[in-house]
Design a protein around this motif. Structure first.
Motif, PDB file in Angstrom:
ATOM      1  N   PRO A  73       0.839  -1.214   0.000  1.00  0.00           N
ATOM      2  CA  PRO A  73       0.000   0.000   0.000  1.00  0.00           C
ATOM      3  C   PRO A  73       0.865   1.252   0.000  1.00  0.00           C
ATOM      4  CG  PRO A  73      -0.725  -1.555   1.683  1.00  0.00           C
ATOM      5  CD  PRO A  73       0.588  -2.043   1.190  1.00  0.00           C
ATOM      6  N   ARG A  74       0.459   2.224  -0.765  1.00  0.00           N
ATOM      7  CA  ARG A  74       1.197   3.483  -0.767  1.00  0.00           C
ATOM      8  C   ARG A  74       1.019   4.176   0.579  1.00  0.00           C
ATOM      9  NH1 ARG A  74      -0.028   7.212  -5.809  1.00  0.00           N
ATOM     10  NH2 ARG A  74       1.604   8.355  -4.716  1.00  0.00           N
ATOM     11  N   PRO A  75       2.085   4.765   1.115  1.00  0.00           N
ATOM     12  CA  PRO A  75       1.926   5.488   2.383  1.00  0.00           C
ATOM     13  C   PRO A  75       1.031   6.699   2.200  1.00  0.00           C
ATOM     14  CG  PRO A  75       4.087   5.903   1.420  1.00  0.00           C
ATOM     15  CD  PRO A  75       3.457   4.822   0.589  1.00  0.00           C
ATOM     16  N   SER A  76       0.161   6.926   3.158  1.00  0.00           N
ATOM     17  CA  SER A  76      -0.697   8.104   3.102  1.00  0.00           C
ATOM     18  C   SER A  76       0.124   9.344   3.421  1.00  0.00           C
ATOM     19  CB  SER A  76      -1.845   7.981   4.103  1.00  0.00           C
ATOM     20  OG  SER A  76      -2.696   6.925   3.751  1.00  0.00           O
ATOM     21  N   GLU A  77      -0.344  10.485   2.960  1.00  0.00           N
ATOM     22  CA  GLU A  77       0.318  11.717   3.353  1.00  0.00           C
ATOM     23  C   GLU A  77       0.222  11.907   4.860  1.00  0.00           C
ATOM     24  OE1 GLU A  77      -1.132  14.998   1.156  1.00  0.00           O
ATOM     25  OE2 GLU A  77      -0.431  14.251  -0.777  1.00  0.00           O
ATOM     26  N   LEU A  78      -0.915  11.532   5.442  1.00  0.00           N
ATOM     27  CA  LEU A  78      -1.117  11.596   6.887  1.00  0.00           C
ATOM     28  C   LEU A  78      -1.815  10.321   7.344  1.00  0.00           C
ATOM     29  CD1 LEU A  78      -2.432  15.263   7.238  1.00  0.00           C
ATOM     30  CD2 LEU A  78      -0.174  14.444   7.943  1.00  0.00           C
ATOM     31  N   PRO A  79      -1.524   9.836   8.547  1.00  0.00           N
ATOM     32  CA  PRO A  79      -2.257   8.680   9.070  1.00  0.00           C
ATOM     33  C   PRO A  79      -3.760   8.925   9.067  1.00  0.00           C
ATOM     34  CG  PRO A  79      -0.329   9.111  10.420  1.00  0.00           C
ATOM     35  CD  PRO A  79      -0.444  10.267   9.457  1.00  0.00           C
ATOM     36  N   GLU A  80      -4.526   7.842   9.004  1.00  0.00           N
ATOM     37  CA  GLU A  80      -5.975   7.970   8.867  1.00  0.00           C
ATOM     38  C   GLU A  80      -6.756   7.536  10.103  1.00  0.00           C
ATOM     39  OE1 GLU A  80      -7.208   5.927   5.380  1.00  0.00           O
ATOM     40  OE2 GLU A  80      -6.106   7.232   4.006  1.00  0.00           O
ATOM     41  N   THR A  81      -6.110   6.846  11.048  1.00  0.00           N
ATOM     42  CA  THR A  81      -6.798   6.406  12.255  1.00  0.00           C
ATOM     43  C   THR A  81      -5.947   6.741  13.477  1.00  0.00           C
ATOM     44  OG1 THR A  81      -5.815   4.185  12.356  1.00  0.00           O
ATOM     45  CG2 THR A  81      -7.771   4.468  10.972  1.00  0.00           C
ATOM     46  N   ARG A  82      -6.579   6.725  14.640  1.00  0.00           N
ATOM     47  CA  ARG A  82      -5.853   6.996  15.878  1.00  0.00           C
ATOM     48  C   ARG A  82      -4.728   5.987  16.074  1.00  0.00           C
ATOM     49  NH1 ARG A  82      -6.813   9.948  20.410  1.00  0.00           N
ATOM     50  NH2 ARG A  82      -5.884   9.226  22.363  1.00  0.00           N
TER      51      ARG A  82
END
Length: 224
Positions: A112-121
């Motif tokens: 999976p490509r890393p997100s620009e920012l995390p999406e969950t706590r």
């Protein structure tokens, strides 16, 4: 008696990482679509500990196929699946589904490509562990009762924390700022990481974090 830590890790350590990713998130996985929580786990683990994916798949499947009986429950030698919105009768099938989805991810080899920012706590804390320790430990709503101001709290953290961790915190702050979040993103980030106060004075969140990173980089402990 509860399990020894080494036995717990061998049987359930990575499974615990997977299930913990669902706290506060819906367990709405499907055969062709991992949930948001599982995507966060896969994304972070692929980029930090890819070898752990096969361990997670094995532990989840083993637990689902051999749920703890009365004796293990009475002795406390089992993994208590936390409340995630599923009934006890649904847990076993859900664990098998997670194992299948992780196996599919491994076998496809599609990272999976890393997100620009995390999406969950969970992903915020997995990606920025020392920043979470710093914000949650020193900037809770009790901070004004313990310290005169934000600067005093930062100083206390730096004085009481190993230098390698202080350096790690400075690096995590710079990594977060390098992702280019706007002020709203940063406000969400620090809240997810445990901060319960506003930045001091007229500082923006970005400005305050940048100042903290700079101060920590030049900090010398009082005992030096």
């Amino acid at each position: 008696m509860s399990m020894k830590p080494i036995d717990f890790d061998r049987r359930y350590g990575e499974m615990d990482h997977v299930v913990s990713a669902y706290l506060g998130q819906p367990a709405d996985d499907a055969q062709d679509r991992p949930s948001r929580a599982l995507r966060a786990y896969l994304r972070h683990t692929w980029h930090t500990r890819p070898w752990a994916l096969s361990v997670a798949e094995q532990q989840l499947r083993a637990y689902a196929h051999n749920p703890p009986g009365r004796l293990r429950q009475r002795l406390g030698e089992f993994y208590p699946v936390p409340e995630i919105g599923l009934s006890n009768s649904e847990i076993q099938a859900w664990l098998v589904l997670l194992a299948d989805l992780i196996k599919q991810s491994i076998e496809s080899g599609e990272v999976p490509r890393p997100s620009e920012l995390p999406e969950t706590r969970w992903e915020w804390h997995a990606h920025f562990p020392e920043l979470g320790q710093f914000l949650g430990g020193w900037f809770s709503q009790d901070m004004p009762d313990e310290f005169t101001d934000h600067e005093a709290a930062v100083r206390d953290y730096a004085d009481s924390t190993d230098r390698t961790l202080v350096a790690r915190l400075a690096g995590e702050i710079r990594e977060l700022l390098a992702l280019g979040p706007n002020e709203a993103d940063l406000a969400l980030a620090v809240a997810e990481l445990g901060m319960e106060l506003e930045p001091p004075g007229d500082h923006s969140t970005a400005g305050w974090l940048s100042t903290v990173a700079d101060d920590l980089s030049h900090f010398r402990p009082e005992y030096a």
